[in-house]
Design a protein around this motif. Structure first.
Motif: not given
Length: 308
Positions: A236-238, A241, A278-279, A281-282, A284-286
């Motif tokens: 889970n790439k999240n 967080t 995809n990982v 980009e995640n 980079r978002t957080y």
């Protein structure tokens, strides 16, 4: 056939590459000189401007030269010293000072470990019943590996805590509980990554190669440049967080790796999306990262992402 790079040209190119990486840019430029011209003519490194005053080079040029030198000399020009030294026994044959112009004894050795036994050269070797980092072995003596995969590990902590990795969460036909785990090493001269990478790549096509690295831009770069077939990372790439005390700092130190990945993405056809993309980009978002130690301590579920 291109000539092999000599020590003078190697050190010149290494200095220019390291200087550009420290500035976190996708390349740099070199004032024209005899050495700059040789880099351009002999290794197709960079492009001269119209005035012939500057040789401009890109990240693509750096990676191409890195791969070529790796193939011919077995070293990473971005980090490793020129391989002109001999082992201490060879030096001791003619020199009273066995350390004179000799590389560290550890250079020829790699650190390996296993959750079960170590099966190499068609023989089974028992591991210590005590907690250990594994065993150091001379890499060139290993001719065959009888394991389900080789896993290249970024951080040394993992080597002593293999039983803490959540392998049960991995949905794959590759059983990593029966893998051979290999420590990547680090940038210190006495623990160069060169030998472990050579060993790892030697078995490409014969056994699945897996890279287990941090969940950060540098970790993705390590996976992509290692020649691994799979990247072992969080399912889970999240997970980045997760609640942890302290401020995020690592993301902001990895500009060179971020630039490398952005350049890599630009070469992927528009209709395709790499699984690692995809990982990234995640991340980079957080703008957060997660180390292997966090992954182990929090029993994070893992997955194998195929690299292409």
């Amino acid at each position: 056939m291109k000539t092999a790079i000599n020590k003078t040209l190697y050190k010149f190119a290494q200095h220019q590459i390291q200087k550009s990486i420290q500035k976190n840019i996708n390349g740099g430029r070199i004032k024209n000189s005899a050495l700059a011209t040789r880099l351009y003519e002999e290794f197709h490194f960079g492009q001269f401007d119209l005035t012939k005053q500057w040789l401009t080079f890109s990240l693509t040029d750096i990676l191409a030269l890195t791969n070529e030198v790796q193939s011919s000399h077995g070293v990473d020009i971005r980090n490793d010293p020129y391989p002109s030294k001999e082992d201490r026994l060879a030096t001791a044959e003619t020199n009273r000072n066995e350390k004179e112009n000799s590389y560290a004894v550890s250079k020829d050795f790699i650190l390996i470990n296993s959750l079960t036994d170590i099966n190499v050269n068609q023989k089974c070797h028992k591991i210590s019943p005590l907690t250990s980092l594994g065993i150091y072995i001379k890499a060139e003596e290993i001719k065959s590996i009888e394991h389900s995969a080789i896993v290249l590990v970024e951080n040394l902590t993992v080597m002593a805590n293999l039983n803490a990795i959540n392998l049960a969460s991995i949905k794959s036909n590759i059983d990593l509980s029966k893998a051979l785990w290999l420590y990547r090493g680090d940038v210190k001269a006495q623990q160069t990554t060169n030998t472990s990478y050579q060993f790892f790549r030697r078995f490409k096509g014969h056994i699945p190669l897996v890279c287990f690295s941090d969940l950060d831009p540098k970790g993705i770069e390590i996976a992509l440049t290692s020649d691994a077939d799979y990247w072992l990372t969080v399912e889970n790439k999240n997970e980045i967080t997760m609640e942890l005390s302290g401020n995020e700092q690592e993301w902001y130190k990895q500009g060179a790796s971020i630039s490398f990945l952005q350049k890599k993405i630009s070469t992927i056809p528009d209709q395709e999306v790499a699984r690692w993309q995809n990982v990234f980009e995640n991340l980079r978002t957080y703008r957060k990262t997660l180390k292997q130690e966090h992954i182990l301590k929090h029993n994070v579920a893992l997955a194998l992402l195929e690299l292409n």
